[in-house]
Design a protein around this motif. Structure first.
Motif, short mmCIF file in Angstrom:
data_model
loop_
_atom_site.label_atom_id
_atom_site.label_comp_id
_atom_site.label_asym_id
_atom_site.label_seq_id
_atom_site.Cartn_x
_atom_site.Cartn_y
_atom_site.Cartn_z
N PRO A 40 0.85 -1.20 0.00
CA PRO A 40 0.00 0.00 0.00
C PRO A 40 0.88 1.25 0.00
CG PRO A 40 -0.75 -1.59 1.64
CD PRO A 40 0.57 -2.09 1.14
N THR A 41 0.36 2.34 -0.51
CA THR A 41 1.12 3.59 -0.53
C THR A 41 1.35 4.11 0.88
OG1 THR A 41 -0.85 4.97 -0.66
CG2 THR A 41 0.08 4.16 -2.75
N GLU A 42 2.24 5.08 0.99
CA GLU A 42 2.50 5.69 2.30
C GLU A 42 1.23 6.30 2.87
OE1 GLU A 42 5.60 8.49 1.71
OE2 GLU A 42 7.12 6.97 1.25
N ASN A 43 0.44 6.93 2.01
CA ASN A 43 -0.81 7.53 2.49
C ASN A 43 -1.76 6.49 3.04
OD1 ASN A 43 -0.14 10.19 1.91
ND2 ASN A 43 -0.97 10.12 -0.17
N VAL A 44 -1.87 5.37 2.33
CA VAL A 44 -2.78 4.30 2.77
C VAL A 44 -2.28 3.70 4.08
CG1 VAL A 44 -3.64 1.99 2.22
CG2 VAL A 44 -3.60 3.77 0.46
N LEU A 45 -0.97 3.47 4.19
CA LEU A 45 -0.42 2.92 5.42
C LEU A 45 -0.59 3.89 6.58
CD1 LEU A 45 2.87 1.24 4.13
CD2 LEU A 45 0.81 0.08 4.97
N ALA B 268 5.25 6.13 8.21
CA ALA B 268 5.04 5.01 7.29
C ALA B 268 6.26 4.83 6.38
CB ALA B 268 3.79 5.26 6.44
N ARG B 269 6.85 5.94 5.97
CA ARG B 269 8.03 5.88 5.10
C ARG B 269 9.21 5.22 5.82
NH1 ARG B 269 8.77 11.18 4.10
NH2 ARG B 269 7.04 11.06 2.60
N GLN B 270 9.37 5.52 7.11
CA GLN B 270 10.44 4.90 7.89
C GLN B 270 10.27 3.38 7.96
OE1 GLN B 270 10.15 7.61 11.48
NE2 GLN B 270 12.36 7.30 11.43
N ALA B 271 9.02 2.95 8.14
CA ALA B 271 8.75 1.50 8.21
C ALA B 271 9.11 0.82 6.90
CB ALA B 271 7.28 1.27 8.54
N ILE B 272 8.74 1.42 5.78
CA ILE B 272 9.05 0.83 4.47
C ILE B 272 10.56 0.80 4.24
CG2 ILE B 272 8.83 1.18 1.98
CD1 ILE B 272 6.03 2.32 2.53
#
Length: 249
Positions: free
Chosen positions: A40-45, A56-60
């Motif tokens: 899923p995109t950062e926004n969705v996450l 969310a970006r850090q998690a990815i």
């Protein structure tokens, strides 16, 4: 994937992005996300977990560092195709061949070795009484991936040169054979799981919050004489354990 409640920061200070990365890692390990699937995109996450996009970006990014996902410019982030290796634990467990690729074996790298008074539980399992032990710390790799970190204990009196043989051969079985032992069997294996320590994460190239499968095993000679006590920490995202039950006579 199933919807989950928003992630809250824990009172212990465990960061939200680490918890999100762990949830996504479980989705991958559990087969809810397969190789080639788009994350899923950062926004969705961010919306799913109740956090901002940066979290969310850090998690990815943590999952990408582990090699579990990869970013494709203009397309998104996708689960990689790295295969999970199956390690079969049976009467004659041989990690070198069990964890290897077709036509290639898993290789041991010796980090260090020391002669020491064995811890009481190790001495009891190996039946050392007042004899000293050789402790060898190793890592194991296969197919360009770090698979496991292990601590081996051997009876110094029986195997004084085992560390040298391990360095030379890159295989426990080959090292034992070079020491005059042609056969050995697995007497017992206990399996557990926990979060990787900082040292294990560094050696196995794991991201924060990664899980290791921990096996505590005793190998013996065919007549039951203790030979090796071994604690191995496997990268759970790269290895599955198959415990083979002995067939009745």
């Amino acid at each position: 994937m199933t919807d989950r409640a928003p992630v809250a920061r824990s009172g212990s200070g465990y960061s939200a992005w680490r918890l999100i990365a762990e949830e996504l890692r479980l989705d991958i390990d559990g087969g809810r996300l397969h190789a080639g699937d788009r994350l899923p995109t950062e926004n969705v996450l961010a919306e799913r977990f109740g956090v901002n996009r940066h979290t969310a970006r850090q998690a990815i990014a943590a999952l990408a560092e582990e090699g579990l996902v990869e970013s494709r410019r203009g397309s998104g982030t996708f689960v990689t195709g790295h295969a999970v290796r199956l390690h079969r634990i049976g009467l004659r467990t041989r990690m070198t061949s069990s964890l290897g690729d077709e036509g290639a074996s898993a290789t041991i790298h010796v980090l260090n070795s020391v002669v020491e008074d064995a811890p009481s539980d190790v001495a009891r399992r190996l039946g050392l009484e007042f004899r000293r032990a050789v402790r060898v710390e190793t890592t194991r790799s296969a197919g360009g991936q770090q698979i496991s970190v292990s601590t081996h204990w051997f009876d110094l009196e029986r195997l004084p040169d085992i560390a040298t043989a391990l360095r030379r051969t890159g295989s426990v079985t080959a090292a034992l054979r070079a020491s005059g032992i042609d056969d050995y069997v697995r007497a017992s294996t206990v399996v557990g799981a926990r979060h990787a320590t900082a040292s294990e994460s560094e050696l196995l190239l794991l991201g924060p919050g990664a899980i290791v499968l921990v096996t505590e095993a005793l190998d013996t000679l065919p007549d039951g004489v203790p030979l090796q006590y071994l604690i191995t920490r496997f990268a759970a995202q790269r290895v599955r354990l198959d415990i083979e039950h002995a067939r009745p006579d």
